[in-house]
Motif scaffolding. Structure first.
Motif, PDB file in Angstrom:
ATOM      1  N   ILE A 290       0.830  -1.202   0.000  1.00  0.00           N
ATOM      2  CA  ILE A 290       0.000   0.000   0.000  1.00  0.00           C
ATOM      3  C   ILE A 290       0.868   1.257   0.000  1.00  0.00           C
ATOM      4  O   ILE A 290       0.575   2.237  -0.692  1.00  0.00           O
ATOM      5  N   LEU A 291       1.961   1.239   0.757  1.00  0.00           N
ATOM      6  CA  LEU A 291       2.813   2.421   0.864  1.00  0.00           C
ATOM      7  C   LEU A 291       3.755   2.577  -0.324  1.00  0.00           C
ATOM      8  O   LEU A 291       4.164   3.693  -0.656  1.00  0.00           O
ATOM      9  N   THR A 292       4.086   1.469  -0.981  1.00  0.00           N
ATOM     10  CA  THR A 292       5.111   1.506  -2.034  1.00  0.00           C
ATOM     11  C   THR A 292       4.541   1.833  -3.412  1.00  0.00           C
ATOM     12  O   THR A 292       5.168   2.557  -4.194  1.00  0.00           O
TER      13      THR A 292
ATOM     14  N   PHE B  27      -6.588  -5.647  -2.381  1.00  0.00           N
ATOM     15  CA  PHE B  27      -6.388  -4.249  -2.040  1.00  0.00           C
ATOM     16  C   PHE B  27      -7.116  -3.373  -3.050  1.00  0.00           C
ATOM     17  O   PHE B  27      -7.620  -3.851  -4.073  1.00  0.00           O
ATOM     18  N   GLN B  28      -7.153  -2.070  -2.740  1.00  0.00           N
ATOM     19  CA  GLN B  28      -7.809  -1.095  -3.609  1.00  0.00           C
ATOM     20  C   GLN B  28      -6.985   0.186  -3.615  1.00  0.00           C
ATOM     21  O   GLN B  28      -6.402   0.570  -2.596  1.00  0.00           O
TER      22      GLN B  28
ATOM     23  N   ALA C 184      -5.994  -1.541   2.199  1.00  0.00           N
ATOM     24  CA  ALA C 184      -5.778  -2.982   2.355  1.00  0.00           C
ATOM     25  C   ALA C 184      -7.101  -3.646   2.709  1.00  0.00           C
ATOM     26  O   ALA C 184      -7.693  -3.361   3.753  1.00  0.00           O
ATOM     27  N   LEU C 185      -7.584  -4.516   1.858  1.00  0.00           N
ATOM     28  CA  LEU C 185      -8.869  -5.182   2.076  1.00  0.00           C
ATOM     29  C   LEU C 185      -8.701  -6.529   2.764  1.00  0.00           C
ATOM     30  O   LEU C 185      -9.591  -6.989   3.469  1.00  0.00           O
ATOM     31  N   SER C 186      -7.569  -7.183   2.535  1.00  0.00           N
ATOM     32  CA  SER C 186      -7.247  -8.459   3.170  1.00  0.00           C
ATOM     33  C   SER C 186      -5.754  -8.678   2.973  1.00  0.00           C
ATOM     34  O   SER C 186      -5.047  -7.803   2.474  1.00  0.00           O
ATOM     35  N   LYS C 187      -5.258  -9.834   3.332  1.00  0.00           N
ATOM     36  CA  LYS C 187      -3.846 -10.138   3.110  1.00  0.00           C
ATOM     37  C   LYS C 187      -3.531 -10.316   1.629  1.00  0.00           C
ATOM     38  O   LYS C 187      -2.375 -10.295   1.227  1.00  0.00           O
ATOM     39  N   GLU C 188      -4.574 -10.484   0.824  1.00  0.00           N
ATOM     40  CA  GLU C 188      -4.385 -10.740  -0.603  1.00  0.00           C
ATOM     41  C   GLU C 188      -4.945  -9.629  -1.474  1.00  0.00           C
ATOM     42  O   GLU C 188      -4.380  -9.328  -2.526  1.00  0.00           O
TER      43      GLU C 188
END
Length: 343
Positions: free
Chosen positions: A52-54, A75-76, A69-73
């Protein structure tokens, strides 16, 4: 006390689902219109907080995109402008920590295969000299995925020993490194595939979702792997149920070999919509004899089967790939961490 706890437990199991209010303040769909959904293919090596940060810095969009972050897998990323969103999608396949990501634009009702495909530019090498045509290159690209763009200009010199095509690749499948072609008359040749911007993958099974050292196939001999695949393939062929049963209007009109899944591409030989249209035609009262209808259907399919372009457009209802005269369109580096072949 025990009875009270049991009653509480039962009450919880019987509770009706909570209905989310259909009010503007509850839904973020309006913000999601300018967003990209994504999936990390190797979550063990792609920590979500770092991703998310990169990625905003990697895309050079800091301050103009917000990651969630929506889950460990999953994202949005929510963008402030359409231009930035499209710029990211146009970059093609994306990676984090050298492992691939799947990105697609947000849709309110995603299809079943959502976040299942990534666009990859493939360099096809060792192509036989007689097959430098758009139709042949499209067919070769289809061996990897769904060909979308063929970077080929027949009017200009070709200075590289490969031709580039862009395909939509199903990430649940392994990457192909080569393919043997049957040229007829007992002649065969092998073409090679190299993938641009695809960095890490398992170099034992060519999957994009795990490291080589944890691959379940690593400790097996290649001959054992090949024998097992052949056995499983034969079992599937023997156990496969007929596509056309006796009550099907197409039973006896088309052969089983003309329908079902094409083992070379993993896609239907004739899509359901086309088969359903054939059935309606055979059952419709249009003043034609049934034998005339049968003959017309059979000839149409037989003629389409002889032409790869007709197979694609008529039988599978797939669009013709875009022909790009820009031979370096979207070009990226090929990453190969596998063992080099000895000369």
């Amino acid at each position: 006390m025990d009875r009270a706890l049991m009653a509480l437990s039962l009450d919880e199991e019987e509770e009706a689902p909570f209905v989310m209010p259909d009010l503007p303040g509850f839904s973020s769909a309006e913000d999601n219109v300018l967003s990209i959904m994504g999936r990390a293919l190797n979550p063990e090596c792609q920590k979500m907080s770092g991703l998310i940060l990169t990625m905003s810095r990697k895309w050079q969009k800091e301050g103009r995109v917000r990651g969630v972050a929506l889950s460990k897998e999953r994202f949005q990323f929510i963008f402030q402008s359409e231009h930035d969103l499209l710029d990211v999608l146009d970059k093609g396949i994306q990676t984090y920590n050298e492992w691939a990501l799947v990105l697609e634009r947000w849709v309110e009702n995603p299809p079943e295969d959502y976040l299942q495909y990534v666009p990859i530019w493939v360099q096809i090498g060792q192509i036989p000299v007689n097959y430098y045509t758009r139709e042949a290159l499209t067919a070769l690209g289809d061996l990897v995925g769904k060909t979308k763009v063929v970077a080929f200009d027949p009017s200009k010199p070709i200075t590289q020993d490969f031709v580039r095509v862009q395909v939509l690749f199903d990430v649940s499948k392994p990457l192909k490194t080569h393919r043997v072609l049957d040229l007829g008359g007992g002649r065969t040749t092998t073409i090679r595939f190299h993938y641009e911007k695809v960095q890490k993958r398992c170099f034992t099974c060519q999957q994009l979702n795990h490291e080589q050292q944890i691959c379940p196939l690593k400790f097996r001999q290649r001959q054992e792997e090949a024998a097992l695949r052949r056995e499983r393939r034969q079992e599937v062929l023997h156990q496969r149920k007929p596509v056309l049963d006796k009550d099907d209007p197409l039973f006896g009109v088309l052969n089983e070999s003309q329908v079902g899944i094409d083992p070379l591409t993993g896609r239907p030989k004739i899509v359901k919509e086309v088969l359903d249209e054939m059935r309606r035609y055979l059952l419709a009262e249009v003043g034609e004899d049934i034998l005339v209808k049968v003959d017309r259907v059979q000839k149409t399919v037989e003629e389409a089967e002889k032409d790869p372009v007709a197979q694609r457009t008529i039988l599978r209802l797939e669009p013709v790939p875009v022909l790009s005269y820009d031979l370096d369109k979207g070009k990226g580096r090929v990453f190969d961490y596998g063992e080099k072949e000895e000369a």
